[in-house]
Design an enzyme around this catalytic site. Structure first.
Site, mmCIF file in Angstrom:
data_model
loop_
_atom_site.group_PDB
_atom_site.id
_atom_site.type_symbol
_atom_site.label_atom_id
_atom_site.label_comp_id
_atom_site.label_asym_id
_atom_site.label_seq_id
_atom_site.Cartn_x
_atom_site.Cartn_y
_atom_site.Cartn_z
ATOM 1 N N CYS A 1 36.316 54.782 42.893
ATOM 2 C CA CYS A 1 36.046 56.084 42.416
ATOM 3 C C CYS A 1 37.235 57.183 42.710
ATOM 4 O O CYS A 1 38.302 56.568 43.231
ATOM 5 C CB CYS A 1 35.307 56.936 43.748
ATOM 6 S SG CYS A 1 33.342 56.040 43.830
ATOM 7 N N ARG B 1 41.105 53.238 36.615
ATOM 8 C CA ARG B 1 40.456 52.546 37.921
ATOM 9 C C ARG B 1 39.111 52.034 37.479
ATOM 10 O O ARG B 1 38.527 51.193 38.411
ATOM 11 C CB ARG B 1 40.260 53.732 38.950
ATOM 12 C CG ARG B 1 41.869 54.221 39.484
ATOM 13 C CD ARG B 1 41.508 55.691 39.785
ATOM 14 N NE ARG B 1 40.637 55.906 40.952
ATOM 15 C CZ ARG B 1 41.212 55.833 41.786
ATOM 16 N NH1 ARG B 1 42.503 55.842 42.207
ATOM 17 N NH2 ARG B 1 40.403 56.034 43.143
ATOM 18 N N TRP C 1 32.409 54.798 40.807
ATOM 19 C CA TRP C 1 32.163 53.366 40.986
ATOM 20 C C TRP C 1 31.063 53.026 41.813
ATOM 21 O O TRP C 1 31.177 53.066 43.015
ATOM 22 C CB TRP C 1 33.576 52.683 41.044
ATOM 23 C CG TRP C 1 33.541 51.159 41.318
ATOM 24 C CD1 TRP C 1 33.245 50.289 42.444
ATOM 25 C CD2 TRP C 1 33.588 50.452 40.109
ATOM 26 N NE1 TRP C 1 33.508 48.854 42.286
ATOM 27 C CE2 TRP C 1 33.496 49.000 40.781
ATOM 28 C CE3 TRP C 1 33.703 50.379 38.749
ATOM 29 C CZ2 TRP C 1 33.625 47.855 40.091
ATOM 30 C CZ3 TRP C 1 33.870 49.042 38.060
ATOM 31 C CH2 TRP C 1 33.749 47.995 38.566
ATOM 32 N N ASN D 1 34.977 59.785 47.941
ATOM 33 C CA ASN D 1 35.389 58.393 47.631
ATOM 34 C C ASN D 1 35.534 57.654 48.933
ATOM 35 O O ASN D 1 35.965 58.177 49.867
ATOM 36 C CB ASN D 1 37.031 58.469 47.085
ATOM 37 C CG ASN D 1 37.700 57.094 46.720
ATOM 38 O OD1 ASN D 1 36.805 55.850 46.852
ATOM 39 N ND2 ASN D 1 38.840 56.988 46.739
ATOM 40 N N GLY D 2 34.732 56.635 48.762
ATOM 41 C CA GLY D 2 34.461 55.610 50.209
ATOM 42 C C GLY D 2 33.360 55.643 50.505
ATOM 43 O O GLY D 2 32.403 55.554 49.624
ATOM 44 N N GLU E 1 42.074 27.001 43.274
ATOM 45 C CA GLU E 1 42.450 28.134 42.755
ATOM 46 C C GLU E 1 43.773 28.345 42.578
ATOM 47 O O GLU E 1 44.402 29.062 41.511
ATOM 48 C CB GLU E 1 41.857 29.204 43.918
ATOM 49 C CG GLU E 1 42.375 30.354 43.500
ATOM 50 C CD GLU E 1 41.514 31.284 42.202
ATOM 51 O OE1 GLU E 1 40.972 30.478 41.815
ATOM 52 O OE2 GLU E 1 42.035 32.349 41.857
ATOM 53 N N LYS F 1 45.517 29.205 39.039
ATOM 54 C CA LYS F 1 46.187 30.689 38.513
ATOM 55 C C LYS F 1 47.687 30.441 38.132
ATOM 56 O O LYS F 1 47.942 31.121 37.191
ATOM 57 C CB LYS F 1 46.774 31.365 40.081
ATOM 58 C CG LYS F 1 45.518 32.229 40.807
ATOM 59 C CD LYS F 1 45.252 33.657 39.805
ATOM 60 C CE LYS F 1 43.891 33.856 40.092
ATOM 61 N NZ LYS F 1 43.040 33.220 39.566
ATOM 62 N N GLU G 1 46.721 29.873 34.255
ATOM 63 C CA GLU G 1 46.467 31.061 33.384
ATOM 64 C C GLU G 1 47.626 32.088 33.422
ATOM 65 O O GLU G 1 47.445 32.655 32.495
ATOM 66 C CB GLU G 1 44.846 31.527 33.830
ATOM 67 C CG GLU G 1 44.978 32.073 35.321
ATOM 68 C CD GLU G 1 43.493 32.549 35.667
ATOM 69 O OE1 GLU G 1 42.667 32.365 35.008
ATOM 70 O OE2 GLU G 1 43.352 32.702 37.065
ATOM 71 N N HIS H 1 43.116 7.416 44.119
ATOM 72 C CA HIS H 1 42.226 6.706 43.413
ATOM 73 C C HIS H 1 42.784 6.841 41.955
ATOM 74 O O HIS H 1 41.870 6.551 41.044
ATOM 75 C CB HIS H 1 40.791 7.128 43.651
ATOM 76 C CG HIS H 1 40.178 7.096 44.772
ATOM 77 N ND1 HIS H 1 40.222 5.735 45.510
ATOM 78 C CD2 HIS H 1 40.135 7.696 46.189
ATOM 79 C CE1 HIS H 1 39.592 5.701 46.631
ATOM 80 N NE2 HIS H 1 39.876 7.016 47.099
ATOM 81 N N LYS I 1 38.666 39.412 30.457
ATOM 82 C CA LYS I 1 38.148 39.745 31.541
ATOM 83 C C LYS I 1 36.638 39.347 31.804
ATOM 84 O O LYS I 1 36.126 39.184 32.760
ATOM 85 C CB LYS I 1 38.486 41.294 32.030
ATOM 86 C CG LYS I 1 38.114 41.512 33.304
ATOM 87 C CD LYS I 1 39.166 41.062 34.264
ATOM 88 C CE LYS I 1 38.702 41.273 35.521
ATOM 89 N NZ LYS I 1 39.325 40.712 36.516
HETATM 90 C C1 F6R Z 1 40.265 33.493 36.767
HETATM 91 C C2 F6R Z 1 39.230 34.106 36.135
HETATM 92 C C3 F6R Z 1 38.028 33.512 35.571
HETATM 93 C C4 F6R Z 1 36.728 34.111 36.217
HETATM 94 C C5 F6R Z 1 35.587 33.424 35.372
HETATM 95 C C6 F6R Z 1 34.245 33.769 35.940
HETATM 96 O O1 F6R Z 1 41.304 34.181 37.295
HETATM 97 O O2 F6R Z 1 39.265 35.270 36.230
HETATM 98 O O3 F6R Z 1 38.189 32.225 35.697
HETATM 99 O O4 F6R Z 1 36.791 33.742 37.779
HETATM 100 O O5 F6R Z 1 35.740 33.734 33.933
HETATM 101 O O6 F6R Z 1 34.198 35.581 35.862
HETATM 102 P P1 F6R Z 1 33.122 36.163 36.661
HETATM 103 O O7 F6R Z 1 33.533 36.132 38.105
HETATM 104 O O8 F6R Z 1 33.402 37.790 36.115
HETATM 105 O O9 F6R Z 1 31.923 35.705 36.385
#
Ligand code: F6R
Length: 624
Positions: free
Chosen positions: A15, A40, A89, A115-116, A496, A500, A503, A519, A619
């Site tokens: 928010c 935001r 939000w 906000n909160g 993970e 990271k 990507e 293996h 995203k």
């Molecule tokens: C990695 C990343 C992607 C998402 C994936 C699922 O940093 O952001 O691997 O995790 O595309 O996205 P959501 O969580 O939005 O379903």
């Protein structure tokens, strides 16, 4: 004092609030300030402006441009030179116009933006309803407006102080009252609030970008303070009304830096917001005797007891959170769990029944593969739970149970704070299910619950490793092959770490279960290969150290992330050890992810890559 870099803890993650008092038309300053907070993310917006003993307000689902269109379309007149604005939000209540801020008391005398999260809003609402107040929204915020109405004889600042005292949780408030022309009162308890000091005008906001186009003189409202903002004065008091000396600072950021809270990128800002993302996600969800509370999510005791099997479906980083959830649900709640990549789930003919609980994890709540998987599960009669960061998302709408992470909007394309928040919430879910099913008592769950409670502090500690990870990134900037290994709950953490690096830094990185290396993949280990080993699970540390010594024996450079008390033992099989704070339960693996995020971040930055928008990635992935 000059603010050269970020003000720690000043980054609100949900928010946006703007207040203005001065000679200029408030609607322009409020709309402009809200537009500056757009980065935001939000789902609805609104403002209230006072003039000549009247308050005018408009609220709108959608973008600031939609709000501006209503304000300026001539059907509403918005003169007035003081007011409050808000981008919402959604946390409590869907993203609808009635739930958008400002909220009002019964008489329309008070307009409030917040906000909160007010944790005890349900009790307060019941109390207020008992005294005859009617509510127009599903939000927690509205109780604050009615509380101020209860105190109509008090000066507004005193009433706001009283609200801060009576409301538990996190609050940043901005309030105007019809009978107090030219006054905006702010209150801060747990959520950030800053003041912009102009000449003959003043601003109140949840973040600096809201006013940086007008003034660079600012003050941070300290915790548990109330502020009275007039065009020519700012008065700060504590909750008992004692005046405090305000401390003014100069902001040296440009607009772009201000949006990122002084960080060079959204990605780094979001990595540093992880403690707050966890704190907000857990807020109000741990009761006074340490019992997990997931009220209002649709997960009632009957469902928790009835479930005979859990299926987790997710993609990418969310899938790794799902893998970690399996450990929590199986270890604590003793429920069998299968974890599937969403894109594979429905094509393997999973055997589902009405006692199956299918948990879809998706920060965006819009991932086509995950939506497809949960729709399939619903079609088979299974119960569906959504773990998502976006309240009104498609995934939330498909689900019977909605568990919201409250990480705030994530703008960097690669997931960071949403992932950490997912893991915290899913661990809480594991403990909740364990207690509801009678497998654990609240007392037995207290260890892991306390570990979760301390997670924000532990995350702050691991963020201190940033310089070390930068040094390693510099050292290994030309390395072509990385491996990330772990066992048990450390395995998804390793996956993970590898994701990271791929990507963000475009470097080939393999994540493996450490015991699986022998293996086949061990054939790839030779001098020049760097192996990160995540070894936080103490039950498996000897096995893990043996696996890592196998890597070292073949010329790999081994870096081990391990709890402080195992540093000595890890050193024997490692070239380098990264100590993590001692943990309880399943927290260690969560902590291990943070230095791995930082390593990938720094390596990408050294290579001059766009960490906020890595190539070929989106995203929200809305195609299968
Ligand atoms: C990695 C990343 C992607 C998402 C994936 C699922 O940093 O952001 O691997 O995790 O595309 O996205 P959501 O969580 O939005 O379903």
């Amino acid at each position: 004092m000059r603010v050269l870099f970020r003000v720690r803890g000043s980054n609100a993650i949900m928010c946006g609030i703007v207040g203005y008092v001065g000679p200029r038309p408030a609607r322009e300053l409020l709309l402009g300030g809200l537009a500056r907070l757009e980065y935001r993310g939000y789902d609805s917006a609104g403002l209230a402006i006072g003039q000549n003993g009247a308050l005018r307000s408009v609220r709108q689902v959608g973008k600031i441009a939609d709000l501006a269109a209503v304000v300026d379309d001539g059907s509403e007149s918005f003169p007035g030179s003081y007011g409050v604005g808000h981008t919402r939000w959604a946390t409590h209540g869907a993203p609808t116009t009635p739930n958008a801020h400002p909220h009002f008391d019964c008489t329309g005398e008070v307009a409030i933006v917040h906000n909160g999260i007010i944790e005890n809003w349900v009790e307060l609402k019941a109390w207020l309803e008992g005294r005859g107040h009617g509510f127009a929204s599903d939000t927690d915020t509205e109780v604050a407006a009615h509380l101020i109405e209860e105190m109509s004889t008090l000066p507004l600042a005193q009433a706001v102080a009283e609200v801060l005292s009576r409301c538990e949780g996190a609050l940043a408030l901005a309030v105007i009252r019809r009978s107090d022309p030219g006054l905006v009162v702010g209150g801060r308890k747990g959520s950030p609030l800053v003041i912009g000091r102009g000449s003959g005008e003043n601003f109140l906001a949840s973040d600096i970008p809201a006013f940086i186009a007008h003034t660079r003189r600012m003050m941070v409202v300290p915790e548990d303070r109330v502020v009275e903002v007039r065009s020519d004065s700012v008065r700060i008091t504590d909750l008992s009304g004692v005046e405090q000396e305000p401390e003014e600072q100069d902001v040296e950021w440009d607009m772009e830096a201000a949006e990122k809270g002084g960080y060079p990128t959204f990605m780094l800002k979001e990595i540093y917001e992880q403690p707050q993302a966890v704190a907000e996600t857990l807020l109000g969800r741990i009761g006074p005797t340490g019992e997990p509370m997931l009220d209002g999510t649709g997960l009632n005791a009957e469902v928790a007891k009835d479930v005979d099997k859990v299926f987790v479906v997710a993609c990418g980083t969310s899938y790794h959170a799902g893998m970690m959830a399996k450990y929590a649900l199986e270890r604590w709640a003793k429920i069998p769990v299968e974890v599937d990549l969403s894109s594979e789930f429905r094509y393997r003919d999973p055997v589902l029944n009405p006692r199956s609980l299918v948990i879809g994890i998706s920060q965006s709540g819009e991932t086509a593969d995950t939506l497809g998987a949960v729709r399939y599960a619903r079609g088979q009669g299974a119960k569906v739970a959504a773990v998502t960061n976006v309240v009104g998302s498609s995934l939330a709408r498909e689900a019977h149970i909605v568990l919201q992470t409250r990480a705030g909007p994530e703008i960097g394309v690669a997931a960071s704070k949403t992932f950490i928040a997912q893991m915290a919430l899913l661990q809480l879910l594991g403990l909740h299910m364990a207690i509801e099913r009678g497998v654990m008592t609240t007392a037995q769950a207290s260890g892991p619950v306390n570990a979760l409670r301390s997670l924000p502090d532990r995350l702050e500690e691991v963020l201190e490793l940033s310089d070390e990870m930068l040094e390693l990134a510099n050292r290994w900037r030309d390395v072509r092959d990385f491996f990330f290994l772990g066992r048990s709950v450390d395995y998804p953490a390793a996956l993970e770490g590898a994701l990271k690096l791929k990507e963000l830094a475009y470097v080939r990185a393999e994540g493996y279960a450490a015991g699986e290396m022998k293996h086949g993949p061990i054939a790839l280990i030779e001098p020049g290969v760097v192996v990160f080993g995540v070894a936080t699970d103490r039950r498996l540390r000897s096995k893990m150290f043996s696996n890592l010594s196998e890597m070292k024996a073949r010329g790999g450079t081994v870096v081990t992330l391990v709890g402080e008390e195992d540093v000595g033992e890890a050193a024997v099989t490692s070239d380098l050890v990264i100590p993590l704070p001692e943990d309880a339960a399943l927290i260690g693996a969560v902590l291990a992810v943070v230095p791995l995020q930082l390593f990938s971040y720094h390596l990408a930055t050294i290579k001059g890559l766009n960490v906020d928008q890595p190539r070929n990635l989106a995203k929200t992935v809305t195609v299968e």
